[in-house]
Write an enzyme that holds these catalytic residues in place. Structure first.
Site, PDB file in Angstrom:
ATOM      1  CE  LYS A 136      -3.408  -1.133  -0.591  1.00 40.74           C
ATOM      2  NZ  LYS A 136      -3.762  -1.860  -1.862  1.00 40.74           N
TER       3      LYS A 136
ATOM      4  CG  HIS B  74       4.214  -6.100  -1.193  1.00 42.83           C
ATOM      5  ND1 HIS B  74       4.424  -4.837  -1.685  1.00 42.83           N
ATOM      6  CD2 HIS B  74       2.944  -6.424  -1.529  1.00 42.83           C
ATOM      7  CE1 HIS B  74       3.328  -4.431  -2.312  1.00 42.83           C
ATOM      8  NE2 HIS B  74       2.419  -5.376  -2.231  1.00 42.83           N
TER       9      HIS B  74
ATOM     10  CB  SER C 147      -3.529   2.671   2.360  1.00 45.61           C
ATOM     11  OG  SER C 147      -3.747   2.098   1.099  1.00 45.61           O
TER      12      SER C 147
HETATM   13  S1  PPS Z   1      -0.557  -2.984  -3.281  1.00 42.90           S
HETATM   14  O1  PPS Z   1      -1.801  -3.773  -3.126  1.00 42.90           O
HETATM   15  O2  PPS Z   1       0.324  -3.171  -2.116  1.00 42.90           O
HETATM   16  O3  PPS Z   1       0.127  -3.210  -4.532  1.00 42.90           O
HETATM   17  O4  PPS Z   1      -1.071  -1.471  -3.209  1.00 42.90           O
HETATM   18  P1  PPS Z   1      -0.242  -0.204  -3.672  1.00 42.90           P
HETATM   19  O5  PPS Z   1      -0.400  -0.037  -5.132  1.00 42.90           O
HETATM   20  O6  PPS Z   1       1.129  -0.226  -3.126  1.00 42.90           O
HETATM   21  O7  PPS Z   1      -0.989   0.982  -2.923  1.00 42.90           O
HETATM   22  C1  PPS Z   1      -2.328   1.344  -3.151  1.00 42.90           C
HETATM   23  C2  PPS Z   1      -2.489   2.770  -2.666  1.00 42.90           C
HETATM   24  O8  PPS Z   1      -1.896   3.651  -3.634  1.00 42.90           O
HETATM   25  C3  PPS Z   1      -2.908   4.525  -4.120  1.00 42.90           C
HETATM   26  N1  PPS Z   1      -2.657   4.844  -5.529  1.00 42.90           N
HETATM   27  C4  PPS Z   1      -2.408   6.091  -5.985  1.00 42.90           C
HETATM   28  N2  PPS Z   1      -2.286   7.267  -5.322  1.00 42.90           N
HETATM   29  C5  PPS Z   1      -2.037   8.380  -6.077  1.00 42.90           C
HETATM   30  N3  PPS Z   1      -1.922   8.350  -7.422  1.00 42.90           N
HETATM   31  C6  PPS Z   1      -2.036   7.194  -8.121  1.00 42.90           C
HETATM   32  N4  PPS Z   1      -1.906   7.180  -9.437  1.00 42.90           N
HETATM   33  C7  PPS Z   1      -2.275   5.995  -7.377  1.00 42.90           C
HETATM   34  N5  PPS Z   1      -2.443   4.688  -7.721  1.00 42.90           N
HETATM   35  C8  PPS Z   1      -2.674   4.016  -6.586  1.00 42.90           C
HETATM   36  C9  PPS Z   1      -4.199   3.763  -3.888  1.00 42.90           C
HETATM   37  O9  PPS Z   1      -5.331   4.597  -3.964  1.00 42.90           O
HETATM   38  C10 PPS Z   1      -3.936   3.199  -2.507  1.00 42.90           C
HETATM   39  O10 PPS Z   1      -3.942   4.210  -1.495  1.00 42.90           O
HETATM   40  P2  PPS Z   1      -5.211   4.647  -0.656  1.00 42.90           P
HETATM   41  O11 PPS Z   1      -4.690   5.582   0.398  1.00 42.90           O
HETATM   42  O12 PPS Z   1      -5.784   3.409  -0.038  1.00 42.90           O
HETATM   43  O13 PPS Z   1      -6.135   5.324  -1.596  1.00 42.90           O
END
Ligand code: PPS
Length: 303
Positions: A58, A118, A148
């Site tokens: 996340k 991860h 998150s």
């Molecule tokens: S995972 O399942 O571990 O691969 O998730 P991960 O991609 O690391 O994290 C998901 C969070 O990143 C946010 N996210 C973004 N934020 C800003 N801009 C973009 N383009 C973007 N893409 C993914 C996503 O909304 C999750 O955060 P939260 O706070 O839950 O919204």
């Protein structure tokens, strides 16, 4: 089938997926199938031209993956929509419900490969160090990361049920979550960057100035793209575009119930303020000081 009927069917299917079990490798909590598959994961043979995208769950992994894919494809949007993100970049340690694993996917993939993990630093298969593979690590401030992760655990059957927010707060602080302690993870990778080609990115910096951070990734990958291509990549990796892109929003992942919480949830810095109680914030700050006393690493909790 009518849209609400499709949703209803999806929810019924989701409810029938048995919860995954948790076990440990060297004291780090991992899903049981990963632990059972551990020898295969540990002995994975990386190749010198592999690129690894690593993160604590996340932290902005999917965002970084999409940026990398678009840079590799010189900004070709259609090409980056060729497949869902988890098929473009095998998730190394993951074992899917149908028992197909990230290792199998990676082994079947032609080079040059881009892979996702991860794993904390001490559990990364040693061949990545031996082959001197380039690695991009992305980190996010612990408070937003925790919030998150909490919502993700409520909607993803591949992870343990998080319980209430108050319960989860304790679980997270004790590091008894999948892939282990946030503190150990971000610090371990931070230290390693001094002796290995690791580009260490921050979610908050990506929010603040996406073009600057995308340029850093481009330079790390040895590419040279025109300004207009970089602008195109900035637009196509915005939260709004990725939320509506079925190749990045995990909408068809059977283990995720987006009606409980969407994968692309809020995408902001500082959402922890809507979740932490005053008392939790105080306790967190005290613990944080202790955990982070031995590192030069620092984070923004708001912009
Ligand atoms: S995972 O399942 O571990 O691969 O998730 P991960 O991609 O690391 O994290 C998901 C969070 O990143 C946010 N996210 C973004 N934020 C800003 N801009 C973009 N383009 C973007 N893409 C993914 C996503 O909304 C999750 O955060 P939260 O706070 O839950 O919204």
């Amino acid at each position: 089938m009518a849209k609400d009927k499709v949703e209803e069917t999806k929810e019924l299917e989701w409810a029938l997926i048995p919860p995954r079990e948790v076990s440990q490798v060297d004291g780090v909590f991992l899903e049981k199938n990963m632990c059972n598959n551990w020898d295969k994961i540990w002995n994975f043979q990386a190749k010198p031209d592999d690129l690894l995208i690593a993160s604590y769950p996340k932290a902005g992994t999917t965002w970084t993956q999409e940026i990398v894919d678009l840079i590799q494809n010189n900004g070709d949007i259609e090409n980056s929509r060729r497949a869902p993100i988890h098929l473009r970049h095998p998730f190394l340690e993951w074992v899917r419900v149908n028992s197909f694993s990230g290792i199998d996917e990676a082994n079947a993939m032609p080079s040059p490969r881009t892979l996702k993990t991860h794993l904390p630093i001490q559990l990364l298969p040693p061949s990545f160090w031996e082959k001197k593979c380039k690695i991009i690590y992305v980190a996010r401030n612990a408070k937003d990361n925790m919030v998150s992760y909490y919502y993700f655990q409520t909607m993803n059957k591949g992870l343990p049920d998080p319980g209430s927010w108050d319960e989860y707060f304790e679980t997270f602080m004790s590091g008894k979550v999948m892939w282990g302690s946030w503190f150990d993870h971000v610090k371990g990778w931070w230290k390693k960057k001094d002796s290995h080609p690791i580009l260490y990115l921050f979610y908050e910096e990506m929010m603040k100035d996406p073009k600057r951070e995308i340029r850093k990734v481009m330079e790390f990958l040895g590419k040279n793209l025109k300004e207009e291509v970089l602008d195109k990549i900035v637009n196509n990796t915005s939260f709004a575009v990725m939320k509506n892109n079925p190749m990045t929003n995990y909408i068809n992942d059977i283990e995720m119930n987006h009606s409980l919480s969407p994968f692309m949830r809020k995408g902001v810095v500082g959402d922890w303020k809507n979740q932490f109680t005053e008392d939790q914030n105080k306790r967190f700050n005290e613990d944080y000081e202790k955990h982070m006393a031995d590192t030069s690493l620092s984070f923004f909790e708001e912009l």
